[in-house]
Design an enzyme around this catalytic site. Sequence first.
Site, PDB file in Angstrom:
ATOM      1  N   ARG A 163     -33.196   3.576  -1.316  1.00  0.00           N
ATOM      2  CA  ARG A 163     -32.991   3.148  -2.701  1.00  0.00           C
ATOM      3  C   ARG A 163     -32.316   1.769  -2.709  1.00  0.00           C
ATOM      4  NH1 ARG A 163     -29.745   7.990  -5.221  1.00  0.00           N
ATOM      5  NH2 ARG A 163     -29.061   8.140  -3.066  1.00  0.00           N
ATOM      6  N   GLY A 172     -26.655  -2.293  -0.904  1.00  0.00           N
ATOM      7  CA  GLY A 172     -27.755  -1.662  -1.631  1.00  0.00           C
ATOM      8  C   GLY A 172     -27.416  -0.194  -1.771  1.00  0.00           C
ATOM      9  N   LEU A 220     -15.585  -5.982   4.904  1.00  0.00           N
ATOM     10  CA  LEU A 220     -15.658  -7.448   4.945  1.00  0.00           C
ATOM     11  C   LEU A 220     -16.752  -7.881   5.920  1.00  0.00           C
ATOM     12  CD1 LEU A 220     -12.008  -8.903   4.894  1.00  0.00           C
ATOM     13  CD2 LEU A 220     -13.706  -8.905   3.064  1.00  0.00           C
ATOM     14  N   LYS A 251     -37.608  20.960  -3.502  1.00  0.00           N
ATOM     15  CA  LYS A 251     -36.270  20.726  -2.967  1.00  0.00           C
ATOM     16  C   LYS A 251     -35.540  22.067  -2.801  1.00  0.00           C
ATOM     17  CE  LYS A 251     -33.974  16.681  -4.482  1.00  0.00           C
ATOM     18  NZ  LYS A 251     -33.052  16.083  -5.456  1.00  0.00           N
ATOM     19  N   ALA A 254     -19.961  -9.521   6.498  1.00  0.00           N
ATOM     20  CA  ALA A 254     -20.916 -10.390   5.807  1.00  0.00           C
ATOM     21  C   ALA A 254     -22.317 -10.077   6.313  1.00  0.00           C
ATOM     22  CB  ALA A 254     -20.565 -11.847   6.068  1.00  0.00           C
ATOM     23  N   GLY A 255     -23.299 -10.364   5.494  1.00  0.00           N
ATOM     24  CA  GLY A 255     -24.677 -10.123   5.906  1.00  0.00           C
ATOM     25  C   GLY A 255     -25.579 -10.014   4.700  1.00  0.00           C
ATOM     26  N   CYS A 291     -25.762   3.825  -5.049  1.00  0.00           N
ATOM     27  CA  CYS A 291     -24.494   3.848  -5.796  1.00  0.00           C
ATOM     28  C   CYS A 291     -23.990   2.469  -6.212  1.00  0.00           C
ATOM     29  CB  CYS A 291     -23.420   4.554  -4.972  1.00  0.00           C
ATOM     30  SG  CYS A 291     -23.757   6.306  -4.814  1.00  0.00           S
TER      31      CYS A 291
HETATM   32  C1  UDX Z   1     -20.624   4.054  -1.635  1.00  0.00           C
HETATM   33  C2  UDX Z   1     -19.085   4.204  -1.585  1.00  0.00           C
HETATM   34  O1  UDX Z   1     -18.596   3.740  -0.328  1.00  0.00           O
HETATM   35  C3  UDX Z   1     -18.687   5.645  -1.816  1.00  0.00           C
HETATM   36  O2  UDX Z   1     -17.287   5.769  -1.835  1.00  0.00           O
HETATM   37  C4  UDX Z   1     -19.295   6.094  -3.142  1.00  0.00           C
HETATM   38  O3  UDX Z   1     -18.988   7.446  -3.396  1.00  0.00           O
HETATM   39  C5  UDX Z   1     -20.795   5.901  -3.145  1.00  0.00           C
HETATM   40  O4  UDX Z   1     -21.112   4.545  -2.868  1.00  0.00           O
HETATM   41  P1  UDX Z   1     -22.610   4.505   0.089  1.00  0.00           P
HETATM   42  O5  UDX Z   1     -23.554   4.028  -0.983  1.00  0.00           O
HETATM   43  O6  UDX Z   1     -22.953   5.730   0.871  1.00  0.00           O
HETATM   44  O7  UDX Z   1     -21.146   4.772  -0.533  1.00  0.00           O
HETATM   45  O8  UDX Z   1     -22.517   3.314   1.137  1.00  0.00           O
HETATM   46  P2  UDX Z   1     -21.389   2.336   1.694  1.00  0.00           P
HETATM   47  O9  UDX Z   1     -21.020   2.765   3.048  1.00  0.00           O
HETATM   48  O10 UDX Z   1     -20.324   2.112   0.724  1.00  0.00           O
HETATM   49  O11 UDX Z   1     -22.258   1.002   1.831  1.00  0.00           O
HETATM   50  C6  UDX Z   1     -22.856   0.420   0.679  1.00  0.00           C
HETATM   51  C7  UDX Z   1     -23.634  -0.815   1.028  1.00  0.00           C
HETATM   52  O12 UDX Z   1     -22.752  -1.867   1.350  1.00  0.00           O
HETATM   53  C8  UDX Z   1     -24.592  -0.688   2.217  1.00  0.00           C
HETATM   54  O13 UDX Z   1     -25.814  -1.309   1.878  1.00  0.00           O
HETATM   55  C9  UDX Z   1     -23.881  -1.428   3.333  1.00  0.00           C
HETATM   56  O14 UDX Z   1     -24.778  -1.974   4.256  1.00  0.00           O
HETATM   57  C10 UDX Z   1     -23.149  -2.514   2.558  1.00  0.00           C
HETATM   58  N1  UDX Z   1     -21.958  -3.042   3.219  1.00  0.00           N
HETATM   59  C11 UDX Z   1     -20.895  -2.226   3.468  1.00  0.00           C
HETATM   60  C12 UDX Z   1     -21.894  -4.389   3.561  1.00  0.00           C
HETATM   61  O15 UDX Z   1     -22.835  -5.143   3.329  1.00  0.00           O
HETATM   62  N2  UDX Z   1     -20.759  -4.866   4.166  1.00  0.00           N
HETATM   63  C13 UDX Z   1     -19.678  -4.081   4.426  1.00  0.00           C
HETATM   64  O16 UDX Z   1     -18.685  -4.596   4.951  1.00  0.00           O
HETATM   65  C14 UDX Z   1     -19.759  -2.718   4.075  1.00  0.00           C
END
Ligand code: UDX
Length: 433
Positions: free
Chosen positions: A334, A261, A254, A35, A256-257, A264
Amino acid sequence: MRMVVLGLGYLGATHAACMAELGHEVLGIEVIPEKRAQLAAGEVPFYEPGLPELLRRHIDSGTLRVSDSYAEAADFADVFFIAVGTPQKKGEYSADLTFVDAAVEELVPLLSRDALILGKSTVPVGTTERLSERVDDLAKDVKVEIAWNPEFLREGYAINDTLHPDRVVLGAFGGGRAEETCREIYQKIIDENTPFLLTDPPTAELVKTSANAFLATKISFINAIAEVCEAAGADVKAIADAIGYDARIGRRFLNAGLGFGGGCLPKDIRAFMARAGELGAAEALSFLREVDNVNMRRRTRMVEVAREVCGGTLLGKRIAILGAAFKPESDDVRDSPALNVAGQIQLQGASVSVYDPRAMENSRRQFPTLDYATSAIEACEAADAVLVLTEWDEFLRLQPSDISPVVRNKNIVDGRLCLNAAAWKKDGWSYRG
Ligand code: UDX
């Protein structure tokens, strides 16, 4: 200002490049040799739009350097960001703080001048206080202050989220130089009228975990409503639009689906529940268990829907899976809902062909037994059903006529409610959202 970033993963590499962009002189420490070599050559080992260019520019100009030496780090600066990973412990809900602890244990004894350590990694509440005691024990005739300065970046928007955050949060014990130093580091950001919130360390730690818990709850809320909609024959997307107009609710998060994942949200809500339990406040967060349950149920439901559209069995069927990343504009797999579904479908006897615009390499590594295609059309060849599981633009632009000639049966399942249902139906497809 000179500063060190410890750990150059998603968070650390982005933070290091963005600090250089703000005009600071940055030394990034990465202990994994491959890395480190990639980053030193200006290459980013993961997909993040804009980051390779930013990183290369600052590596080339010398404002950002990469090393593996904590001794060099201790000598280089007086400000140290901790940006190492805090994964979920194996077989447990709580966060594994091995890397955070190791960074402190290794760095502090080497410090020969007063220093400030700013934690960015997501940690359980109480960590800064615990580390502060350890720092006092380890520091040799120098004053080392530790404070927490959580990061809220989203993958895919990491640079923008770092350079133009919604807020800067600093959890400091008071009496030190954390506030003054942070104001100096983030001056350009604060000058854009970004709120700067000064709190105590436990509050700052909880700001981050609460934010992620709320976002996860919002997604599971709408997915719970989706379950009711499916039973009642109502349209969850229209409900999200309608309730989203209420500014108190808001339309974002909001959708849905297939649910959330990534590296975080899932691990952070679990670590939050575990920590609340340790603090004797488990009941307060018991709803998060349901948030997790609703989310995991989406994946099982998707497999059921795939089985239904294939006439009641997946045995011997061919399923095209469009999307493997946990969300678009990312190559991160992940805890990817898409790959989880692909794996379950394969285990039920179907042959699965997966395509993702960016996440093929990571998917192959994680799920080597799935079949992978080199394009969406190739994945759809002879498919009995096409499942859209990550809402990449490429799939939104896909026309029914592009894949109609290659599939065996015109069944499409829209796992992210991102397609134009009418257009697919018009072309003779059976559409399920
Ligand atoms: C998230 C937080 O948004 C961020 O602030 C934090 O620092 C780290 O975790 P991230 O994991 O990059 O960020 O993704 P994010 O855009 O939040 O989406 C997370 C998951 O939620 C994805 O799998 C996404 O597909 C899902 N999601 C998001 C939904 O299913 N519906 C939504 O309306 C929004």
